[in-house]
Design an enzyme around this catalytic site. Structure first.
Site, PDB file in Angstrom:
ATOM      1  N   ASP A   1       0.828  -1.214   0.000  1.00  7.28           N
ATOM      2  CA  ASP A   1       0.000   0.000   0.000  1.00  7.28           C
ATOM      3  C   ASP A   1       0.865   1.268   0.000  1.00  7.28           C
ATOM      4  O   ASP A   1       2.057   1.222  -0.279  1.00  7.28           O
ATOM      5  CB  ASP A   1      -0.922  -0.061   1.234  1.00  7.28           C
ATOM      6  CG  ASP A   1      -2.276   0.555   0.965  1.00  7.28           C
ATOM      7  OD1 ASP A   1      -2.310   1.668   0.450  1.00  7.28           O
ATOM      8  OD2 ASP A   1      -3.290  -0.079   1.286  1.00  7.28           O
TER       9      ASP A   1
ATOM     10  N   ASP B   1     -10.477   3.040  -3.494  1.00  8.95           N
ATOM     11  CA  ASP B   1     -11.166   1.793  -3.146  1.00  8.95           C
ATOM     12  C   ASP B   1     -12.542   1.687  -3.807  1.00  8.95           C
ATOM     13  O   ASP B   1     -13.303   2.650  -3.832  1.00  8.95           O
ATOM     14  CB  ASP B   1     -11.350   1.705  -1.629  1.00  8.95           C
ATOM     15  CG  ASP B   1     -10.030   1.436  -0.928  1.00  8.95           C
ATOM     16  OD1 ASP B   1      -8.964   1.620  -1.554  1.00  8.95           O
ATOM     17  OD2 ASP B   1     -10.071   1.038   0.247  1.00  8.95           O
TER      18      ASP B   1
END
Ligand code: GAL
Length: 744
Positions: A494, A558
């Site tokens: 990430d 997302d």
């Protein structure tokens, strides 16, 4: 007619929301800081600045501001809103979502607080719609006079304030108390006849005071003709502690799409509450008894790296697996189809796979390419995030692995990926430890490998992950070595909290830096670990992800399980498409089909069946990694059908790795065409409209020859009668996915 349908759709989506009697979009008064006296109605706030709801304070002149701030609004609440309501019980203040936590004061009195689990507004849940209700008789309301709504807001990180959700003041009426709950039951289909279904619906009341009676009308409608194929009217009587349940049972003229429309008319007020849902329909035929070998045609491995591949083959078991041309350092388990070992020498190894059972034999060419690249076709797997969020555990991972092994591995699915939420602290040597939800990561990896599957993990280059767990910052080599020792095959890496390490506006080199560090660390392990970047597309990552050795990279923020999110992401991937190549894939984020929820409680994905067909078709056309995001221990037959269509998966796994291009975009219809390795093309015809459509699309406008052989991939059927133009019937938000080849 069309207009009527459109009206119905709009109503059904908002069935539980009533009209707002008073708008409170502002302008509001606004001040950063925090003083108890700012709740008081008499405060002179005329010198405060003004602000509107619907945009964050960052976007209204307070860039980068985190901390406390207050919103104040002066509003006359007329008693006429009580008079026109049928029920005169409560008033509701809808204050939208407030980022992150808030306290709501009316005329100086604290009415409610969003404090999340931590109990203070600093731990508020920014995604929660704030709706505060109080009785109409509550003396804190000043009817027909000035009222002051004061909201104390706390925000940390990112956007702050009142910028999203539903705003307004309303007297709660009949329709606010009644809900048609479709979520308590699934559609049940008869095993003997897939057209017969039953489904329970529940009418609920949230009123402490009133019972309701009325009529519940149910219609099952063919969305193409608008005609009802089933109608029923039922008398109902229910109250808060006495919901009314009804089970619709009917037989459809044919398999879907069909829509069930519910409409409840309350007896005294004649007010109507509506809801609707689509009946799931399965297009994927069941695999036959005879073997069929699925999965990619090419497979990459690095010299000397551990090799693990389970031959994906449907058909009845037991089956006998064999292979010719397999390098001598690889061995195949004949009863499970699992190939293990390693290959020392770079090269291309053509293999012929064979699977035999009592019903037949299948063979297939499979080329192992031992070289510098792995992940030559997009990963097919599962990731814990969209279902379990931070509540992922060893047990849940094992349940997913069991389900994948039993139901999906024969179709080529292989990765079981643990997302955020497994990490604990570091020991005194700096080794990352797992938290108590994962007692023994090595044993878990061995277990997953034993099933012939692979296992993935998650980390972040910053000191902390997005979920607040420990990241890999300054421990990259050590973490990569730990992952390899455990037996990890996939790393999702990430960006979270690396923002604290990188300069404020990082240059491209600074953006690449943490990913290059981890790439080097992974290289040192000698293990094939698929490398997946998750920095949401920053710095046009698709332009450099491949160059720095990533196998995939997220191109977006997302995803969530709504049409807006899924379609918004999926249909805007063209910019990144040219950078796709075998071993380098754009990742438009994980799948939102089945039971999702970002943990621990789950719900059925809020996409209609047709939207889910669109989702899988589009991701396959894009050559995207397919990472299932649902609870796989509860895969229903519809979701299973979505995930096990071998002809659709073959489009995703095509060895050419050439993502589809948009070649038609007119009146809500988009056509995406993908070149396939065998010289044919996959054609996705999408209906982005909220109504069914029957477009005519000439082959010539898509650059296709006039004579085509056409196969419907979802139905796995050759279509015989179409010529010169496609004229498909496409449900709302649905798709027709075809494979076409010039007729010679
Ligand atoms: C986000 C990422 C999600 C999930 C989450 C974990 O940044 O986009 O997919 O991995 O972090 O905290």
């Amino acid at each position: 007619m069309l207009k009527l349908v459109a009206f119905f759709l709009t109503l059904s989506i908002f069935s539980s929301l009533s009209a707002q009697d008073l708008s409170i979009n502002g302008p509001w008064k606004f001040k950063t800081g925090d003083q108890p006296g700012w709740a008081v109605p008499g405060l002179n706030d005329s010198a405060w600045s003004t602000i509107h709801t619907g945009a964050s304070w960052e976007n209204q002149g307070y860039k980068g501001y985190d901390g406390f701030a207050w919103y104040r609004l002066h509003i006359v609440i007329p008693s006429s809103i009580k008079d026109k309501a049928f029920l005169k019980e409560k008033i509701r203040f809808d204050l939208g979502k407030i980022d992150d936590g808030d306290e709501f004061y009316l005329n100086g009195f604290l009415i409610g607080r969003n404090a999340g689990k931590g109990g203070t507004i600093q731990s508020g849940d920014w995604q929660q719609q704030r709706s505060y209700t109080i009785p109409l008789t509550d003396g804190r309301i000043h009817w027909d006079k000035d009222n002051v709504i004061a909201i104390r807001v706390w925000d940390h990180d990112g956007d702050g304030g009142m910028y999203d959700g539903k705003y307004g003041i309303s007297v709660m009426d009949v329709t606010d108390y009644i809900s048609l709950d479709m979520s308590t039951d699934e559609f049940h289909f008869s095993a003997a006849d897939a057209r017969q279904f039953s489904k329970k619906i529940v009418l609920r009341s949230s009123s402490e005071k009133f019972d309701f009676t009325g009529r519940l009308n149910i219609r099952v409608v063919d969305p193409f003709s608008g005609t009802a194929v089933y109608k029923q009217t039922i008398g109902t009587d229910f109250a808060q502690d006495r919901p009314f349940e009804y089970t619709v049972k009917t037989s459809l003229p044919q398999q879907g799409p069909y829509r069930v429309e519910y409409s409840f008319e309350e007896g005294r007020s004649k007010k109507i509450v509506t809801a609707a849902e689509e009946v799931p329909y399965i297009l994927t035929p069941s695999p036959g008894a005879a073997p069929r070998i699925n999965g990619p045609e090419i497979y990459g491995v690095r010299p000397d790296a551990p090799f693990l591949y389970k031959i994906p083959a449907t058909g009845e078991k037991p089956a006998a697996y064999s292979a010719t041309g397999l390098p001598s350092t690889l061995s195949l388990d004949k009863s499970s189809g699992i190939i293990t070992g390693s290959i020392a020498k770079k090269g291309s190894y053509p293999v012929q796979l064979t699977v035999k059972n009592h019903a037949g034999t299948a063979t297939r060419r499979f080329t192992i390419i031992c070289g510098d690249k792995i992940g030559l076709t997009p990963a097919l797997g599962w990731n814990s995030w969209n279902c379990w969020g931070l509540s992922v555990s060893d047990e849940k991972v094992k349940a997913s692995a069991a389900a994948m092994s039993e139901k999906l591995a024969d179709h080529g699915w292989s990765y079981i990926n643990i997302d955020d939420g497994w990490e604990e602290k570091r020991d005194d040597k700096g080794e990352i430890l797992t938290n108590n939800k994962f007692q023994d990561m090595k044993a878990l990896c061995d277990h997953v490998h034993g099933l012939g599957l692979k296992i993935g993990i998650y980390s972040s280059p910053g000191p902390r992950t997005c979920g607040g767990y420990l990241g890999s910052y300054q421990h990259e080599d050590q973490d990569a070595a730990t992952y390899a020792r455990w037996g990890i095959d996939y790393l999702k890496y990430d960006w979270c909290s690396y923002g604290e390490i990188a300069p404020q506006a990082p240059s491209l080199d600074e953006m690449k830096k943490p990913y290059i560090i981890m790439r080097k660390a992974l290289d040192k392990t000698g293990r094939d670990i698929l490398y997946s970047l998750c920095q949401y597309g920053m710095g046009d990552v698709w332009k450099w992800g491949g160059e720095i050795g990533a196998n995939s990279w997220r191109t977006t923020g997302d995803i969530t399980d709504t049409w807006g999110s899924m379609a918004g992401i999926g249909f805007s991937q063209e910019k990144a498409a040219p950078y796709t190549a075998p071993g380098n894939f754009n990742d438009p984020d994980m799948l939102v089909v089945g039971r999702v929820g970002w943990g621990p409680s789950l719900h059925n994905a809020r996409l209609t069946p047709d939207e889910q067909y669109t989702h899988i078709s589009l991701w396959s056309l894009l050559s995207a990694p397919l990472l299932i995001g649902c609870d796989m221990s509860r895969l229903d037959n519809f979701t299973l059908g979505l995930l096990t269509n071998d002809e659709v998966l073959a489009v995703d796994q095509d060895a050419l790795a050439r993502p589809a291009k948009k070649v038609w975009d007119k009146d809500n219809i988009q056509v995406w065409v993908k070149e396939l390795k065998d010289g044919s093309k996959a054609v996705g015809i999408f209906n982005q409209g909220a109504q069914p459509a029957k477009p005519t699309i000439p082959y010539s406008s898509l650059g296709l020859p006039a004579q085509l052989k056409v196969r419907d991939l979802w139905r796995q059927q050759d279509l015989t009668s179409i010529q010169k133009a496609f004229t498909p019937r496409i449900p709302a938000h649905g798709v027709v996915l075809l494979k076409v080849k010039a007729k010679t």
